[in-house]
Design an enzyme around this catalytic site. Sequence first.
Site, short mmCIF file in Angstrom:
data_model
loop_
_atom_site.label_atom_id
_atom_site.label_comp_id
_atom_site.label_asym_id
_atom_site.label_seq_id
_atom_site.Cartn_x
_atom_site.Cartn_y
_atom_site.Cartn_z
N ASP A 181 15.28 -39.62 -8.54
CA ASP A 181 14.20 -38.89 -9.21
C ASP A 181 13.26 -38.26 -8.17
O ASP A 181 12.76 -37.14 -8.35
CB ASP A 181 13.43 -39.88 -10.10
CG ASP A 181 12.82 -39.22 -11.32
OD1 ASP A 181 13.31 -38.16 -11.74
OD2 ASP A 181 11.85 -39.77 -11.84
N HIS B 51 15.38 -31.54 -14.39
CA HIS B 51 15.01 -32.41 -15.51
C HIS B 51 15.45 -31.85 -16.86
O HIS B 51 15.67 -32.59 -17.81
CB HIS B 51 13.51 -32.74 -15.50
CG HIS B 51 13.19 -33.98 -14.71
ND1 HIS B 51 13.16 -33.99 -13.34
CD2 HIS B 51 12.95 -35.27 -15.10
CE1 HIS B 51 12.89 -35.22 -12.91
NE2 HIS B 51 12.75 -36.01 -13.96
N HIS C 242 18.92 -32.94 -17.17
CA HIS C 242 18.85 -34.37 -17.56
C HIS C 242 18.66 -34.50 -19.08
O HIS C 242 19.35 -35.25 -19.74
CB HIS C 242 17.69 -35.07 -16.84
CG HIS C 242 17.26 -36.34 -17.52
ND1 HIS C 242 16.32 -36.34 -18.54
CD2 HIS C 242 17.66 -37.62 -17.37
CE1 HIS C 242 16.17 -37.58 -18.98
NE2 HIS C 242 16.96 -38.37 -18.28
N HIS D 58 17.93 -42.82 -15.96
CA HIS D 58 17.23 -41.53 -15.84
C HIS D 58 17.60 -40.86 -14.51
O HIS D 58 18.04 -39.72 -14.47
CB HIS D 58 15.73 -41.79 -15.92
CG HIS D 58 14.87 -40.59 -15.70
ND1 HIS D 58 14.66 -39.63 -16.65
CD2 HIS D 58 14.18 -40.18 -14.60
CE1 HIS D 58 13.87 -38.69 -16.17
NE2 HIS D 58 13.56 -38.99 -14.92
ZN LIG Z 1 12.13 -37.99 -13.64
#
Ligand SMILES: [Zn+2]
Length: 367
Positions: free
Chosen positions: A169, A252, A255, A269
């Site tokens: 991340d 993201h 994602h 995540h």
């Molecule tokens: Zn994140």
Amino acid sequence: MTRIFRSPSAYVQGRHVIDNIGEHAQTDGSRAVIIADPAVRGIVGDSIRSGLEATGLTTDFVDFGGTCTDSGIDRAAEEAEGADLVVGAGGGRTLDTAKAVAARHDTRMVTVPTIASTDAPTSSLSVVYTEEGEFEELRFHGVHPDLVLVDTAVIAAAPIRFFRSGIADAIATRFEAETAIEAGAENVFGGQSTRAARAIARECFRTVEAHGESALAAVERDAVTKNVESVVEAATLLSGIGFESGGLAAAHAVHDGLTRIEPTHDATHGEKVNIGTLTQLVLEGRDIEEFHDIVDLSLDLNLSVTLAQIGLTDPSDEQLRTIAEAACQPQETIHNEPFDVSPEAVREALVTADELARQRRNTREPG
Ligand SMILES: [Zn+2]
């Protein structure tokens, strides 16, 4: 051209800092509510309770059910009625629930992350999921935690997969912030980014690039070294500020698209975000050397680089279309890219990144 930078009021990190939570929280209220799941409560519940009670607060626990959903927030908010301080302890979903509860009651708020897997501890938003576990929306609260309290002994003792996930991340933070800033896109607060946010996003990447491998080796043995402290700060404080005040872009959004497909639900995540980062690099037409650098870094740190690693072996055309269309929804940050992005372009970047990463990994394998 208004520049906006926002952040939590205080950040405290170190071994056993939880023991002094009452002192660091600096509240003059009388009742604290601690939101945690039963497993987290077993690990840090007693320390948090005695740390708060040492400064004269009464404490109640609210059991948290697993995912940050509307019904979960409503239930926790009901139990937290009348609290002066809300403490969220646990992973991203618990902290997101606790932030939503504190925002609803307008109380002081402390996040105590027990894993380093996401930016949730420092941000002013909650990622809300449907009851089925699909991404629903980013909910903005307009306020940050008053205190982020990170006990590195707890973080290092947690499963290493979460630590890796936080590193992934943190890598995305730099690429998304740089893209958003260069495109002149608005950050999460609807303002232009600051030079401070850009510097933080870059330092975030530099820290995990230089110290990630050493930190992972330490965490493998539950050790807290100086490099562990640095990488925890990068994955928590720098990454959190970097994405909010810097800005998000394609990684993201990809994602979010990936969460629409059931087989990816077991991936974390960060594991999905790393696929998003590699997809963003292809989408942006970056040089192959730069792409290979990030794949190599990912392989050194044992981060996911292929769709198969996040549960998508041989994805169908329909699955790829679902991911790409979800990533391109109007509210998605993929539109912070400095060019028009279509679902076709996302789908093609996704499969190309997967193929390139697979080829690179094969050239690195011994024999
Ligand atoms: Zn994140």
